[in-house]
Design a protein around this motif. Structure first.
Motif, mmCIF file in Angstrom:
data_model
loop_
_atom_site.group_PDB
_atom_site.id
_atom_site.type_symbol
_atom_site.label_atom_id
_atom_site.label_comp_id
_atom_site.label_asym_id
_atom_site.label_seq_id
_atom_site.Cartn_x
_atom_site.Cartn_y
_atom_site.Cartn_z
ATOM 1 N N LEU A 197 0.835 -1.194 0.000
ATOM 2 C CA LEU A 197 0.000 0.000 0.000
ATOM 3 C C LEU A 197 0.870 1.244 0.000
ATOM 4 N N ASP A 198 0.420 2.266 -0.705
ATOM 5 C CA ASP A 198 1.157 3.524 -0.668
ATOM 6 C C ASP A 198 0.834 4.269 0.629
ATOM 7 N N ASP A 199 1.526 5.368 0.863
ATOM 8 C CA ASP A 199 1.373 6.090 2.127
ATOM 9 C C ASP A 199 -0.035 6.646 2.303
ATOM 10 N N ALA A 248 -15.637 5.397 11.017
ATOM 11 C CA ALA A 248 -16.215 4.415 11.929
ATOM 12 C C ALA A 248 -16.130 4.927 13.357
ATOM 13 N N GLY A 249 -17.178 4.664 14.114
ATOM 14 C CA GLY A 249 -17.188 4.981 15.533
ATOM 15 C C GLY A 249 -17.497 3.728 16.320
ATOM 16 N N PRO A 250 -16.510 2.834 16.506
ATOM 17 C CA PRO A 250 -16.772 1.595 17.234
ATOM 18 C C PRO A 250 -16.938 1.839 18.728
ATOM 19 N N ARG A 275 -13.385 2.154 6.742
ATOM 20 C CA ARG A 275 -12.416 3.181 6.352
ATOM 21 C C ARG A 275 -12.051 3.070 4.875
ATOM 22 N N ALA A 276 -11.927 1.847 4.383
ATOM 23 C CA ALA A 276 -11.577 1.643 2.975
ATOM 24 C C ALA A 276 -12.651 2.171 2.040
ATOM 25 N N LEU A 280 -5.079 6.319 5.373
ATOM 26 C CA LEU A 280 -6.527 6.143 5.401
ATOM 27 C C LEU A 280 -6.938 5.028 6.356
ATOM 28 N N LEU A 281 -6.201 3.932 6.330
ATOM 29 C CA LEU A 281 -6.587 2.763 7.114
ATOM 30 C C LEU A 281 -6.013 2.760 8.520
#
Length: 200
Positions: free
Chosen positions: A8-10, A147-149, A141-142, A15-16
């Protein structure tokens, strides 16, 4: 035959992982059924022991169902859950083993092993559903959503309200949407490499 994996790039990592935060407010922008479906389509690839896949997802839209859910949230979480465009109740299927012949076709007899050992079945369901829940947050997120877990809710109350037959047991509530004003609390410290990692 070998397969070279891509990295994965930065931007994707940010993002994740490194830039991702738990959202506390959301805009009124709807989350579509297609987006919610895609979240599961990514989550379903999480690794689980014996390919058991015990996680189950209940999406709760605003309305009567949401009102019922909010009553079981801890007081500090009620407003956040009430305002989110979509909410997922993540639960473990205590009878996940019934699907073993389909998801582990080369060893269908494992269904009977789990059926005969309540402790093993419960431990497998809890651990693997929790593992899948982590992947669920990454999948949100993807999709470019926040998300609010939250674990702050009455699990027995939620289970009685939404899973009355006792087969499913809730483990996490995840608010889903686009982040609203002041969505993020200040970033809290993370343990450093030397505090956590050992080499043998």
């Amino acid at each position: 035959m070998t397969c070279a994996l891509q990295r994965l790039d930065d931007t994707a990592k940010d993002l994740l992982f490194t830039g991702a935060r738990t959202a506390n407010t959301f805009t009124a922008t709807p989350v579509t059924d297609a987006e919610l479906t895609q979240i599961w389509e990514l989550t379903r690839w999480a690794p689980t022991s014996a390919n058991s896949q015990p996680l189950r997802v209940l999406y709760v839209r605003p309305g009567a169902g949401r009102d019922r859910l909010v009553t079981h949230m801890n007081e500090g979480n009620r407003a956040k859950t009430a305002a989110a465009p979509a909410v997922a109740v993540l639960a473990m299927d205590t009878d996940f083993h019934e699907h073993i012949p389909a998801v582990l076709p080369f060893r269908p007899q494992l269904r009977d092993v789990y059926a005969g050992d309540d402790t093993l079945r419960a431990r497998t369901a809890s651990f693997n559903a929790t593992l899948q829940a982590g992947y669920f947050i990454l999948a949100v997120r993807a999709q470019g959503l926040a998300a609010g877990p939250m674990g702050g809710f009455d699990t027995a109350g939620v289970d009685a309200e939404f899973f009355p037959d006792g087969r499913l047991r809730s483990i996490l509530v995840v608010n889903i949407g686009h982040p609203g004003p002041d969505a993020w609390l200040p970033r809290l410290p993370r343990l450093a490499h030397d505090d956590v990692v050992r080499w043998a």
